[in-house]
Design an enzyme around this catalytic site. Structure first.
Site, PDB file in Angstrom:
ATOM      1  N   SER A   1       0.858  -1.185   0.000  1.00 24.27           N
ATOM      2  CA  SER A   1       0.000   0.000   0.000  1.00 24.27           C
ATOM      3  C   SER A   1       0.895   1.237   0.000  1.00 24.27           C
ATOM      4  O   SER A   1       1.929   1.259  -0.673  1.00 24.27           O
ATOM      5  CB  SER A   1      -0.932  -0.041   1.221  1.00 24.27           C
TER       6      SER A   1
ATOM      7  N   TYR B   1      -4.892   7.796  -6.564  1.00 19.14           N
ATOM      8  CA  TYR B   1      -3.942   6.867  -5.945  1.00 19.14           C
ATOM      9  C   TYR B   1      -4.209   6.724  -4.455  1.00 19.14           C
ATOM     10  O   TYR B   1      -4.326   5.612  -3.921  1.00 19.14           O
ATOM     11  CB  TYR B   1      -2.522   7.369  -6.189  1.00 19.14           C
TER      12      TYR B   1
ATOM     13  N   LYS C   1      -5.684   3.251  -2.507  1.00 16.86           N
ATOM     14  CA  LYS C   1      -4.888   2.573  -1.482  1.00 16.86           C
ATOM     15  C   LYS C   1      -5.604   2.587  -0.130  1.00 16.86           C
ATOM     16  O   LYS C   1      -5.524   1.602   0.624  1.00 16.86           O
ATOM     17  CB  LYS C   1      -3.505   3.225  -1.363  1.00 16.86           C
TER      18      LYS C   1
END
Length: 230
Positions: free
Chosen positions: A136, A152, A156
């Site tokens: 992650s 992004y 995550k």
């Protein structure tokens, strides 16, 4: 000697993980979208021909995932490392979002790790104290303050929650699940100005894998051995 499957093993952290695990004598199943085009992975295979095998895998394609699971036959799998990921589209702020690119980012970073884990559960159940680790980022922590890279970050943060849920559902089977922040790494994604080499990050991640246990599942690990807030 453990058997470890690594997605996104064609470059960067994934490639360094393949080399790190093989160098210490573990069996590694390295996956890449098109292994025939990956020179770095071929070089590692040539160094460890008895320990590293390479398979094609497109992590967003259910047919490709099922084919990989079938190729494992009845072999046990001790560790799955979900490393494949993307940074997302060029436009991904909360004020200017490429929504199609955001969806693609979720497919790779959030949906794919669970899809791969589900497909490989039969092999993991045959493993010895099996473990699932998803790479992650600190940017996905709800405690992180930044507002850049929204696609992004959100993908995550979402996969962190998915892995928390998976850890709960697999606890009774003794399969440990965790996520990790690999650090800011000199890769295609991290850029040349990053702090760590892929080898430094991979070394830290192998230690995380070794420490993972059902008693500390789930956890948000950091490459340097610490943990962080979800």
């Amino acid at each position: 000697m453990a058997t470890i499957l690594i997605t996104g093993a064609n470059r960067g952290i994934g490639l360094a993980l393949v080399e790190c695990f093989a160098a210490r004598g573990d069996r590694v199943i390295a996956t890449a979208r098109d292994p025939s085009t990956v020179e770095g992975l071929a070089a590692v295979v040539s160094r460890f021909p008895d320990l590293v095998e390479v398979h094609a895998l497109e992590v967003t394609d259910p047919v490709s995932i099922a084919a990989l699971a079938a190729r494992l036959d009845d072999r046990p799998l001790d560790v799955l490392i979900n490393n494949a990921g993307v940074i997302g589209p060029q436009r991904q702020s909360s004020l200017d979002m490429d929504f199609a690119g955001w969806l693609d980012t979720f497919r790779v970073n959030t949906l794919a790790p669970l899809a791969v884990a589900q497909a490989l559960l039969p092999a993991l159940r045959r493993g010895d104290h099996a473990k699932i680790l998803t790479v992650s980022t600190a940017m996905g922590s709800m405690a992180a303050k930044g507002s850049d890279r929204v696609a992004y970050r959100s993908s995550k943060a979402a996969v962190n929650k998915v892995m928390q849920c998976l850890a709960t559902d697999l606890r009774g089977e003794g399969i440990a699940v965790a996520v990790c922040h690999p650090g800011w790494v000199k890769t295609e994604m991290g850029g040349d100005g990053a702090e760590l080499t892929p080898e430094m990050s991979a070394t830290g991640i192998t230690r995380i894998v070794d420490r993972m246990s059902i008693g500390h599942s789930p956890a948000f690990h950091v490459w340097d051995g610490t943990t962080m807030q979800w």
